[in-house]
Design an enzyme around this catalytic site. Structure first.
Site, mmCIF file in Angstrom:
data_model
loop_
_atom_site.group_PDB
_atom_site.id
_atom_site.type_symbol
_atom_site.label_atom_id
_atom_site.label_comp_id
_atom_site.label_asym_id
_atom_site.label_seq_id
_atom_site.Cartn_x
_atom_site.Cartn_y
_atom_site.Cartn_z
ATOM 1 N N ASP A 97 -1.655 12.844 18.019
ATOM 2 C CA ASP A 97 -1.784 11.504 18.628
ATOM 3 C C ASP A 97 -0.337 11.011 19.071
ATOM 4 O OD1 ASP A 97 -2.143 9.010 19.874
ATOM 5 O OD2 ASP A 97 -2.597 8.182 17.909
ATOM 6 N N GLY A 154 9.023 5.917 6.625
ATOM 7 C CA GLY A 154 10.314 5.898 7.396
ATOM 8 C C GLY A 154 10.340 4.422 8.180
ATOM 9 N N THR A 205 7.336 -0.789 5.220
ATOM 10 C CA THR A 205 6.616 -0.932 4.157
ATOM 11 C C THR A 205 5.367 -1.590 4.788
ATOM 12 O OG1 THR A 205 8.296 -1.662 2.802
ATOM 13 C CG2 THR A 205 6.063 -2.189 2.065
ATOM 14 N N LEU A 231 0.607 -1.367 0.005
ATOM 15 C CA LEU A 231 0.084 0.059 0.034
ATOM 16 C C LEU A 231 0.823 1.359 0.056
ATOM 17 C CD1 LEU A 231 -2.615 -1.141 2.742
ATOM 18 C CD2 LEU A 231 -2.932 -1.112 0.163
ATOM 19 N N GLY A 232 2.018 1.277 0.728
ATOM 20 C CA GLY A 232 3.155 2.502 0.635
ATOM 21 C C GLY A 232 4.172 2.076 1.432
#
Length: 435
Positions: free
Chosen positions: A428, A355, A358, A351-352
């Site tokens: 958060d 840092g 994955t 999905l992306g």
């Protein structure tokens, strides 16, 4: 006296149905030096007790030398009319002619009928003491030869390999017959042993006591084995009106080109042994591979168990057991479960990337598709517990470390809120439950 003797055995080179065969030769030889004989051999061929005699029409006693008398003697069994001999004499003078065997360097003589054992030898009447003789050759040879198979050459007089070449290349012709010690009239009295059958004629063999069989006019004895169309793959034996095929000793099969042919018993044994060794090696390799695979799996399992224990796996299980059934209780996922959910971390499931690593799209075994963060468990406790030293945790945090952590966190938020080209407001911020 050395004998160049066939010890009762002769090597057959060729055999024909017309009553003749050719055998290998045995040569008598002598060598003179300084008027003395240095080496002397007698050529002996013994056909007894076979139904064979030396052909008196196809052979000639032949001699090679310069001061010699070549002799052929028969002793036992006695030829017709008693002991028989044959001889010829050679001399050497300038002008000897290649191809001529009339006494100059080479001589020939006919032989008597009915001979079964012969001795061929040479003797020198001057012991090669005449210098005019010794300059040509110190060697002399005597042998029986089929007419037309030997051609004299002057170089033969000094050829040290002459005896061996002659024995291998110049044959002796022998006549064969049936019904030894019987004439046709005597043989007909016993039909069980009489060889000449239908459509044949019997004639007495004049070289010895025996007879020949020949076809009647208009008939011929066909040797099917001589035909290139016979079906034998190895041994062909001609029989009246047909032929039969067989295999050599130590082989098996029907001997037919279109059948099982002939297979060596040794080859079958070697083939069986080879197959046995091959299957044995394959079985051994299979066992080694299976053992290695099982060993590798066990080692991997042990490593996983050891890694699980070293990284607080037992402690994690213990803590989870204290909060059964709560939504907050994290689930322990095995590596195999994660591989299955992400199709072995397929690129199609990505999905992306960020840092922290994955992000994959994963489907659990129960069909759920819920956002989850998967962490490796570390058993040193929460950051909160280290800051406040709860539950007896021995903290590695000193006051200086605490100030450094707070400063670095503030710097990070200052960058996100103020320094970034597009401000990022992070609402958060909290330490993870397990660190």
């Amino acid at each position: 006296m050395d004998m160049n003797y066939n010890t009762g055995y002769v090597e057959v080179v060729d055999i024909s149905i017309n009553g003749q065969m050719r055998i290998k030769n045995f040569v008598g030889a002598s060598y003179y030096k300084g008027g003395e004989i240095i080496d002397f051999k007698v050529g002996v061929i013994n056909l007894y007790p076979s139904p064979l005699v030396f052909s008196d029409t196809a052979n000639k006693l032949t001699a090679i030398g310069c001061d010699d008398t070549a002799s052929l003697i028969t002793i036992f069994p006695l030829a017709v009319g008693g002991a028989q001999t044959s001889a010829c004499t050679t001399v050497c003078i300038n002008g000897m002619i290649n191809g001529s065997c009339t006494g100059m360097g080479c001589c020939e003589s006919s032989i008597p009928k009915g001979l079964k054992t012969i001795y061929t030898l040479t003797s020198s009447y001057g012991n090669y003491t005449d210098k005019s003789v010794s300059v040509f050759s110190p060697y002399s040879y005597a042998f029986l030869a089929e007419q037309g198979t030997f051609t004299f050459n002057v170089h033969d007089l000094n050829d040290t390999s002459f005896k061996n070449k002659t024995q291998n290349n110049v044959p002796v012709v022998v006549d064969w017959f049936v019904g030894e010690d019987e004439t046709c009239e005597q043989a007909r009295l016993n039909r069980s042993t009489y060889v000449c059958q239908n459509n044949t004629n019997c004639t007495d063999f004049h070289g010895a006591v025996g007879y020949h069989c020949s076809c009647l006019p208009g008939y011929q004895d066909i040797d099917e084995c001589a035909s290139p169309h016979n079906l034998c793959s190895h041994i062909c034996t001609n029989i009246p009106g047909s032929y039969k095929c067989s295999c050599p000793e130590g082989h098996r099969g029907d001997g037919l080109k279109n059948g099982t042919r002939c297979t060596s018993n040794h080859s079958r044994f070697v083939m069986g042994l080879s197959l046995g060794v091959t299957f044995g090696v394959l079985a051994l390799l299979t066992m080694i591979w299976m053992s290695f695979t099982l060993y590798t799996r066990n080692k991997l399992k042990q490593k996983r168990e050891k890694f699980f224990q070293q990284n607080g796996g037992l402690l994690l299980k213990q803590r989870l057991s204290q909060h059964p059934g709560t939504m907050e209780s994290p689930k322990i996922y095995s590596l195999d479960e994660l591989k299955t959910a992400t199709n072995n971390y397929s690129e199609d499931c990505i999905l992306g990337k960020g840092g922290y690593g994955t992000v994959y799209k994963g489907v659990l075994s129960n069909g759920c598709q819920v956002p989850l963060l998967v962490y490796e468990f570390i058993s040193n406790g929460t950051l909160y517990e280290h800051i406040h030293k709860n539950k007896g945790v021995t903290s590695w945090l000193t006051w200086a470390n605490c100030i450094r952590l707070a400063s670095e966190v503030v710097d990070a938020f200052a960058y996100l809120h103020s320094a970034a080209s597009i401000p990022i407001i992070h609402r958060d911020v909290n330490p993870p439950t397990y660190y």
